[in-house]
Design a protein around this motif. Structure first.
Motif, PDB file in Angstrom:
ATOM      1  N   MET A 284      -2.400  10.792   8.011  1.00 56.86           N
ATOM      2  CA  MET A 284      -2.073   9.392   8.214  1.00 56.86           C
ATOM      3  C   MET A 284      -0.551   9.212   8.056  1.00 56.86           C
ATOM      4  SD  MET A 284      -3.463   6.130   6.078  1.00 56.86           S
ATOM      5  CE  MET A 284      -2.198   5.535   4.979  1.00 56.86           C
ATOM      6  N   LEU A 285       0.026   8.507   8.983  1.00 61.09           N
ATOM      7  CA  LEU A 285       1.442   8.192   8.893  1.00 61.09           C
ATOM      8  C   LEU A 285       1.640   7.073   7.880  1.00 61.09           C
ATOM      9  CD1 LEU A 285       2.450   8.133  12.654  1.00 61.09           C
ATOM     10  CD2 LEU A 285       2.984   9.893  10.980  1.00 61.09           C
ATOM     11  N   LEU A 286       2.612   7.251   7.001  1.00 58.81           N
ATOM     12  CA  LEU A 286       2.882   6.222   6.005  1.00 58.81           C
ATOM     13  C   LEU A 286       3.941   5.262   6.533  1.00 58.81           C
ATOM     14  CD1 LEU A 286       2.956   8.317   2.718  1.00 58.81           C
ATOM     15  CD2 LEU A 286       1.136   6.847   3.567  1.00 58.81           C
TER      16      LEU A 286
ATOM     17  N   ASP B 168       8.740  -1.913   6.615  1.00 64.34           N
ATOM     18  CA  ASP B 168       7.589  -2.362   7.401  1.00 64.34           C
ATOM     19  C   ASP B 168       6.483  -2.897   6.503  1.00 64.34           C
ATOM     20  OD1 ASP B 168       8.840  -1.672   9.769  1.00 64.34           O
ATOM     21  OD2 ASP B 168       7.890   0.310   9.864  1.00 64.34           O
ATOM     22  N   LEU B 169       6.269  -2.229   5.396  1.00 57.81           N
ATOM     23  CA  LEU B 169       5.230  -2.643   4.462  1.00 57.81           C
ATOM     24  C   LEU B 169       5.548  -4.001   3.837  1.00 57.81           C
ATOM     25  CD1 LEU B 169       2.559  -1.573   3.546  1.00 57.81           C
ATOM     26  CD2 LEU B 169       3.712  -0.317   1.743  1.00 57.81           C
TER      27      LEU B 169
ATOM     28  N   CYS C 292      -4.551  -3.477   6.358  1.00 58.88           N
ATOM     29  CA  CYS C 292      -5.577  -2.446   6.171  1.00 58.88           C
ATOM     30  C   CYS C 292      -5.257  -1.196   6.989  1.00 58.88           C
ATOM     31  CB  CYS C 292      -6.948  -2.998   6.550  1.00 58.88           C
ATOM     32  SG  CYS C 292      -7.595  -4.197   5.373  1.00 58.88           S
ATOM     33  N   VAL C 293      -4.825  -1.385   8.230  1.00 57.14           N
ATOM     34  CA  VAL C 293      -4.489  -0.246   9.077  1.00 57.14           C
ATOM     35  C   VAL C 293      -3.274   0.493   8.515  1.00 57.14           C
ATOM     36  CG1 VAL C 293      -3.613   0.403  11.365  1.00 57.14           C
ATOM     37  CG2 VAL C 293      -5.520  -1.209  11.164  1.00 57.14           C
ATOM     38  N   MET C 294      -2.267  -0.249   8.073  1.00 57.63           N
ATOM     39  CA  MET C 294      -1.046   0.379   7.555  1.00 57.63           C
ATOM     40  C   MET C 294      -1.296   1.196   6.293  1.00 57.63           C
ATOM     41  SD  MET C 294       1.792  -2.600   8.087  1.00 57.63           S
ATOM     42  CE  MET C 294       3.257  -1.619   7.818  1.00 57.63           C
ATOM     43  N   THR C 295      -2.251   0.746   5.467  1.00 52.83           N
ATOM     44  CA  THR C 295      -2.491   1.421   4.191  1.00 52.83           C
ATOM     45  C   THR C 295      -3.719   2.326   4.207  1.00 52.83           C
ATOM     46  OG1 THR C 295      -3.775  -0.471   3.392  1.00 52.83           O
ATOM     47  CG2 THR C 295      -1.407  -0.445   2.879  1.00 52.83           C
TER      48      THR C 295
ATOM     49  N   HIS D 111      -3.479  -3.512  -3.013  1.00 53.99           N
ATOM     50  CA  HIS D 111      -3.254  -2.560  -4.106  1.00 53.99           C
ATOM     51  C   HIS D 111      -2.584  -1.286  -3.589  1.00 53.99           C
ATOM     52  CE1 HIS D 111      -5.190  -4.825  -7.243  1.00 53.99           C
ATOM     53  NE2 HIS D 111      -6.271  -4.985  -6.497  1.00 53.99           N
ATOM     54  N   ALA D 112      -3.020  -0.823  -2.422  1.00 60.75           N
ATOM     55  CA  ALA D 112      -2.428   0.379  -1.843  1.00 60.75           C
ATOM     56  C   ALA D 112      -0.961   0.139  -1.476  1.00 60.75           C
ATOM     57  CB  ALA D 112      -3.219   0.808  -0.606  1.00 60.75           C
ATOM     58  N   ALA D 113      -0.661  -1.036  -0.944  1.00 60.23           N
ATOM     59  CA  ALA D 113       0.724  -1.363  -0.599  1.00 60.23           C
ATOM     60  C   ALA D 113       1.593  -1.383  -1.852  1.00 60.23           C
ATOM     61  CB  ALA D 113       0.784  -2.714   0.119  1.00 60.23           C
ATOM     62  N   ASP D 114       1.074  -1.982  -2.919  1.00 54.02           N
ATOM     63  CA  ASP D 114       1.798  -1.979  -4.197  1.00 54.02           C
ATOM     64  C   ASP D 114       2.074  -0.556  -4.663  1.00 54.02           C
ATOM     65  OD1 ASP D 114       2.462  -4.519  -4.914  1.00 54.02           O
ATOM     66  OD2 ASP D 114       0.803  -4.811  -6.324  1.00 54.02           O
ATOM     67  N   ALA D 115       1.052   0.291  -4.590  1.00 56.90           N
ATOM     68  CA  ALA D 115       1.185   1.673  -5.048  1.00 56.90           C
ATOM     69  C   ALA D 115       2.197   2.430  -4.190  1.00 56.90           C
ATOM     70  CB  ALA D 115      -0.170   2.368  -5.012  1.00 56.90           C
ATOM     71  N   LEU D 116       2.158   2.227  -2.874  1.00 62.99           N
ATOM     72  CA  LEU D 116       3.112   2.902  -1.995  1.00 62.99           C
ATOM     73  C   LEU D 116       4.541   2.473  -2.298  1.00 62.99           C
ATOM     74  CD1 LEU D 116       1.230   2.756   1.428  1.00 62.99           C
ATOM     75  CD2 LEU D 116       1.916   4.822   0.205  1.00 62.99           C
ATOM     76  N   LEU D 117       4.745   1.186  -2.490  1.00 62.31           N
ATOM     77  CA  LEU D 117       6.091   0.696  -2.784  1.00 62.31           C
ATOM     78  C   LEU D 117       6.568   1.184  -4.154  1.00 62.31           C
ATOM     79  CD1 LEU D 117       5.895  -2.925  -1.364  1.00 62.31           C
ATOM     80  CD2 LEU D 117       7.151  -0.983  -0.419  1.00 62.31           C
TER      81      LEU D 117
END
Length: 113
Positions: free
Chosen positions: A1-3, A8-9, A43-46, A56-62
């Motif tokens: 999966m591309l991050l 962008d996020l 949802c698609v981005m994460t 939650h996934a966006a928070d974790a990625l950032l």
């Protein structure tokens, strides 16, 4: 999966938040559709299946990238009446309708001269 990039996020999170606010303030079929579209994008981005998991996934990625913005105190979805009136605390019975401003006198051209 591309991050996704942090930029962008953050943009997707901002657009989702704006859509939620608009849909909560003025619910229409169009605002609901926009909210769903923005949730789907997150949802698609994460890679998440639900919007809460995507947030939650966006928070974790950032956070992992060290670009997470420090959160401020979250406000409740509905503000208490006291908050809307500033420092004055009271009950809804204390709220009085605002009086209309008194009309300004209209001066004719002859009176101004």
């Amino acid at each position: 999966m591309l991050l996704p990039t942090a930029r962008d996020l953050r943009g997707a999170l901002t657009r989702y938040a704006e859509a939620v606010i608009e849909d909560e303030r003025f619910p229409t079929a169009a605002t609901a559709r926009t909210r769903e579209d923005r949730a789907y994008t997150l949802c698609v981005m994460t890679g998440a299946a639900e919007v809460v998991a995507a947030l939650h996934a966006a928070d974790a990625l950032l956070e992992r990238r060290g670009t997470r913005v420090r959160r401020t105190k979250r406000l409740p979805a509905v503000l208490p009446l006291e908050t809307l009136r500033g420092d004055r605390v009271g009950t809804p019975k204390d709220v009085r309708p605002m009086s209309a401003p008194s009309p300004r006198p209209v001066h004719s051209v002859d009176e101004a001269a």
